[in-house]
Structure formats: C-alpha cells, structure tokens
Write an enzyme that holds these catalytic residues in place. Structure first.
Site, short mmCIF file in Angstrom:
data_model
loop_
_atom_site.label_atom_id
_atom_site.label_comp_id
_atom_site.label_asym_id
_atom_site.label_seq_id
_atom_site.Cartn_x
_atom_site.Cartn_y
_atom_site.Cartn_z
N CYS A 115 0.83 -1.20 0.00
CA CYS A 115 0.00 0.00 0.00
C CYS A 115 0.87 1.26 0.00
O CYS A 115 0.62 2.20 -0.75
CB CYS A 115 -0.93 -0.01 1.22
SG CYS A 115 -2.11 1.35 1.26
N CYS A 116 1.91 1.25 0.85
CA CYS A 116 2.82 2.40 0.89
C CYS A 116 3.51 2.62 -0.45
O CYS A 116 3.70 3.76 -0.88
CB CYS A 116 3.88 2.19 1.97
SG CYS A 116 3.30 2.36 3.68
N CYS A 198 -0.75 8.69 7.15
CA CYS A 198 -2.12 8.39 6.74
C CYS A 198 -3.00 8.17 7.97
O CYS A 198 -2.55 7.62 8.98
CB CYS A 198 -2.15 7.15 5.86
SG CYS A 198 -1.38 7.40 4.24
N CYS A 201 -3.32 4.69 9.63
CA CYS A 201 -2.04 4.12 10.05
C CYS A 201 -1.33 4.94 11.12
O CYS A 201 -0.16 4.70 11.40
CB CYS A 201 -1.12 3.96 8.84
SG CYS A 201 -1.79 2.90 7.55
N CYS A 225 8.14 3.51 5.59
CA CYS A 225 7.23 3.20 4.49
C CYS A 225 7.98 2.84 3.21
O CYS A 225 7.38 2.34 2.27
CB CYS A 225 6.32 4.39 4.22
SG CYS A 225 7.21 5.89 3.76
#
Length: 232
Positions: A115-116, A198, A201, A225
C-alpha cells in the site's frame, strides 16, 4: 562535483546557507519533499523567506487527516508557498482495493508496504524524476533506521543527491525555530501525535513512547514506508 566535495561545502554551512548554496548550484532541479511535519515546515519557511526557486512538493495518498489538508492550505497562505501535490496512480489504487479491500495494510507488513509503495513510493519517483537534489526534513533521532542518516547522501533509487539539513538537529531545536517564527504546524501535534502520516495508520502516543510509535502501531518493529530506503 563529487558527493564528498558537496558534503565538504555544506557541512560548514547553516541549513539556510546550505539551501541557498544548492539553489545557486542546481537551480530549479532542487526539490523539497514535505509531509508537513515541523521539520519540513521549517525548511519550507526558510526556502520561502530566502525566495529560492526550490520546488516544494507533497504526496496526497488519499488517506490523510483533514488536519493535514487544513495545514497544507494554511502553509501556502501563511508562508506564501505553492506546494505541488502529487497523487498515486488511480488504476493501481483501484486494483489494490478491488483485490484486497480498503484496509489490506493491517494484514501483514508485506501488504502494508504494498500500500505504501502504491500510495507514496511510486508518486515520489514521479516527483523526483527531473530532480538533481532531494531535500528532506529527516532527523537522526526520529527512529532507529534514521540514526544512520548523513547530511549528504547519494540516493541510488532516484539518482539524486539527498540533502538532510536537519539530520543532527534535535526536536527541541526545531520547535524553538517553529515558535520563534510562528510557523504553522499540524493541530494533531497538540493531541498527542508525534509523527503524522495516513489517518488509518497513525495514532496518538503516550509521553514515554518514541516519535514514530504511533505509525503502524500494530507492527512491532518496522516503522518506515520505503520512501527513505536506499539500496546504496
């Protein structure tokens, strides 16, 4: 010039002078990346105050706090900056969510890093495509991995000179400058957040927890990340 020669020049300069020196040497191929943390806010203030033509950019992952968007707006107005915003590739985000759902980052470190990569690392590649110098607000005491950071590095991934002017600064020194010049910061800092990324997170932390303890708090050790990983 070699990396060592550039380091020799910048190591004896205050960050303000270092930013100006890089601007004179590399012009508009110098870029500052900001997630709107206090360190990058201070650097943005110096860049704007010195009227340098360094591009300041941020990455909108699509999952940021409203307070972060508010700060982006306030920074452009108060500091007279024009922060360029880069976004992730829409089809990549759509494919990830279709395949794994909107919260796959909770499943494993690999899924979180995926995702990162889509939301942060890949947009950074686009942002630095035409750059010769990448400026960051990294400080050595922010995390275990960052304690090995240098003032000047060669970043093999992006093929740029990386300048970390605040690498040896303390948090107290940064905040003193923030307060002295009334530089806007994220309102979440007063609510126990020490490092803000985010929204899903990031959480607030206790006073005895480290700066990045609230990032990916469900993971025991991995607190990066991938933006600042350098295979070199």
């Amino acid at each position: 010039m070699t990396i060592q020669e550039i380091e020799d020049e910048l190591s004896v300069l205050h960050p303000i002078k270092g930013l100006t020196w890089l601007n004179d040497k590399f012009g508009d191929t110098v870029k500052l990346s900001t997630a709107l943390g206090p360190e990058a806010q201070l650097l943005a203030y110096w860049i704007s105050n010195q009227q340098l033509n360094t591009e300041i950019f941020t990455i909108d992952t699509g999952r940021l706090f409203q307070e972060t968007y508010d700060l982006l707006d306030e920074t452009n107005w108060r500091l007279k900056t024009n922060i360029k915003v880069y976004f992730p590739d829409a089809p990549s985000v759509e494919n990830l969510i279709s395949a794994k759902g909107p919260n796959s980052f909770y499943n494993s470190i690999d899924d979180r890093l995926e995702c990162c990569k889509i939301r942060k690392v890949n947009p950074l590649k686009k942002a630095l495509k035409e750059a010769n110098v990448w400026i960051t607000g990294l400080r050595a005491d922010q995390s275990h991995a960052r304690q090995f950071g240098k003032l000047i590095e060669w970043n093999e991934t992006h093929q740029v000179i990386k300048y970390n002017p605040l690498i040896h600064w303390t948090q107290e020194e940064v905040m003193e400058q923030i307060q002295a010049h009334q530089i806007p910061v994220n309102k979440l800092l007063k609510k126990g957040f020490k490092s803000i990324g985010c929204q899903p997170c990031t959480r607030a932390v206790a006073e005895n927890e480290g700066n990045r303890a609230g990032r990916w708090w469900w993971e025991e050790s991995h607190k990066e990340c991938g933006l600042h990983l350098n295979p070199a």
